[in-house]
Enzyme design. Sequence first.
Site, short mmCIF file in Angstrom:
data_model
loop_
_atom_site.label_atom_id
_atom_site.label_comp_id
_atom_site.label_asym_id
_atom_site.label_seq_id
_atom_site.Cartn_x
_atom_site.Cartn_y
_atom_site.Cartn_z
CD GLN A 56 -131.45 -49.86 162.74
OE1 GLN A 56 -131.54 -49.61 163.94
NE2 GLN A 56 -131.05 -51.02 162.29
CE1 TYR A 61 -131.90 -63.73 160.61
CE2 TYR A 61 -129.60 -63.24 160.09
CZ TYR A 61 -130.56 -64.10 160.58
OH TYR A 61 -130.18 -65.33 161.03
CB CYS A 118 -130.52 -54.94 168.34
SG CYS A 118 -131.46 -56.42 168.01
C1 LIG Z 1 -133.03 -56.05 163.30
S1 LIG Z 1 -133.98 -56.11 161.81
C2 LIG Z 1 -132.78 -55.55 160.67
C3 LIG Z 1 -133.30 -54.97 159.37
C4 LIG Z 1 -132.31 -54.15 158.55
N1 LIG Z 1 -130.98 -54.69 158.51
C5 LIG Z 1 -132.29 -52.70 159.01
O1 LIG Z 1 -131.35 -52.31 159.74
O2 LIG Z 1 -133.23 -51.96 158.69
C6 LIG Z 1 -134.10 -57.82 161.58
C7 LIG Z 1 -134.93 -58.24 160.39
O3 LIG Z 1 -134.82 -59.67 160.27
C8 LIG Z 1 -136.06 -60.19 159.80
N2 LIG Z 1 -136.02 -61.63 160.16
C9 LIG Z 1 -136.21 -62.19 161.38
N3 LIG Z 1 -135.97 -63.52 161.32
C10 LIG Z 1 -135.63 -63.82 160.04
C11 LIG Z 1 -135.25 -65.02 159.35
N4 LIG Z 1 -135.19 -66.19 160.00
N5 LIG Z 1 -134.95 -64.95 158.04
C12 LIG Z 1 -135.03 -63.76 157.38
N6 LIG Z 1 -135.36 -62.58 157.99
C13 LIG Z 1 -135.65 -62.61 159.29
C14 LIG Z 1 -137.09 -59.32 160.48
O4 LIG Z 1 -138.32 -59.34 159.77
C15 LIG Z 1 -136.42 -57.94 160.47
O5 LIG Z 1 -136.79 -57.19 159.34
#
Ligand SMILES: C[S@@+](CC[C@H](N)C(=O)[O-])C[C@H]1O[C@@H](n2cnc3c(N)ncnc32)[C@H](O)[C@@H]1O
Length: 460
Positions: A291, A320, A416
């Site tokens: 973040q 995620y 988001c």
């Molecule tokens: C909005 S970030 C949220 C990360 C965490 N919750 C934070 O607030 O720091 C979304 C995350 O989802 C991961 N991501 C995207 N698509 C994914 C998938 N299909 N399966 C697992 N992770 C995924 C991205 O690499 C990223 O780190």
Amino acid sequence: MSRERPRVVPVEKGDQATVDVHALGDGPDGLAKIDDYVVFVPGVLPGERAIVDITSATRKFGRGELRHLEQASPDRVEPRCAHFLQCGGCHRQHQNYRAQLLSKQQRIQKTVDFALGADTVAVQPTVAAASPYGERHKVAVQLLPDARGSLTAGFHRARSPDLVAIDDCPASDPLAWDLVQRTIELLRELPHRAWDPWFAPKELLRSVLVRTTTTGSAHVVVVATEPRIAGIERIVDRLLRDGASSLSVNHNDGDPARLLGPHTELVAGRPFVHEEVGGVTFRLSPTVFFQTSPRMAGHLVQHVLDWLRPTAADDVADLYCGVGLLTLPLARRARSAFGIELHGGAVDDARASARDNGIANATFRCGQVAGWLRECGRELPRPRLVALDPPRTGLTPDVVEALRSLAPDRLAYVSCEPQALQRDLPLLQAAGFRTVSVVPFDMFPQTAHVESLACLERAT
Ligand SMILES: C[S@@+](CC[C@H](N)C(=O)[O-])C[C@H]1O[C@@H](n2cnc3c(N)ncnc32)[C@H](O)[C@@H]1O
């Protein structure tokens, strides 16, 4: 037989027109009208009457630029940034902060009303940023030639691939911005020029990315079209002396729209920085998601904990999960917490942070959320509580389907992108969950961006 009359377009390009502003759009523009003809105008506020220069006028809508305000909104304030409206970044600086928060709450209310219809809930007030300026701890600028052919920092113009040169950014954490400037100043001493996909495709230097932490560390990443930058060791000592704790080079010779390429090499300093949120210290590699405002991250974590309320009898999943921002605080209260994430570097950081903080009941896996969810309840424990924080595209149908079969008691869905939330809430409702409350968070003050936390429970 009635024939539809062609719509009258009341203006044409080059005209000056008086418009009344009705609302703010989801991006940089205000929605103004001449009778019932819509004109998009940046830099105006609802309730204002303005004289605008019409820059385009199609049958559907027009675009205009503010020339003069005939009637100003009481919410209008002086923008703090000299690049306001030239830079595509902070296009709400002309609105006072209280009104910004209210308009974000109203936007999410509209989203939730549309998504849930008769089952809608009252959206809570927007959680304000720790400070309306200076809160962005991750700053990425493009490099471009200045008037003398040397390097300078640039941001994209609104709705354009074009860059505009920037010499100050009050939205950024001051240390992060100073380091962007200092890095560019030092890079000017090297015999390399700014890359441009069309006009200078053979040049080396693409971007500078700086991430600072509230604990005072800073990782500088220079993005280049080659894996190495000849002579970079000449600037290292001065950059470290002036506030950077690490310097890396990221190799990106691909898509102009992507900031980072797949390989990053440490040039000097420590390979990671550390950030503290809610009593947990997180290790951060240079290219992982985290973040932008660590203080807002703390508010988000607290709201997720308050909704999920894990106890020592609960197994929790964090989908995620990135570097485990939600997983590790959840693990501290739960029997076990499981995080699933696609980015291998983020998973390595999450595991290292679990170790460093003595959190032994958190496990992480690198992989796709949908695949992992299908294994839950079979080889893996069935989580009673689930946090999910997908990318801007939101949830895929297979994830929603897997949540339906898993049927956890409570979900904390961090979004988001309001459009994805609008699409996903009805899908989750159809999958057996009821939306109980929604809270917007102002992660990006001075912009139209708004994040939100939707709290859902399994419908009985
Ligand atoms: C909005 S970030 C949220 C990360 C965490 N919750 C934070 O607030 O720091 C979304 C995350 O989802 C991961 N991501 C995207 N698509 C994914 C998938 N299909 N399966 C697992 N992770 C995924 C991205 O690499 C990223 O780190």
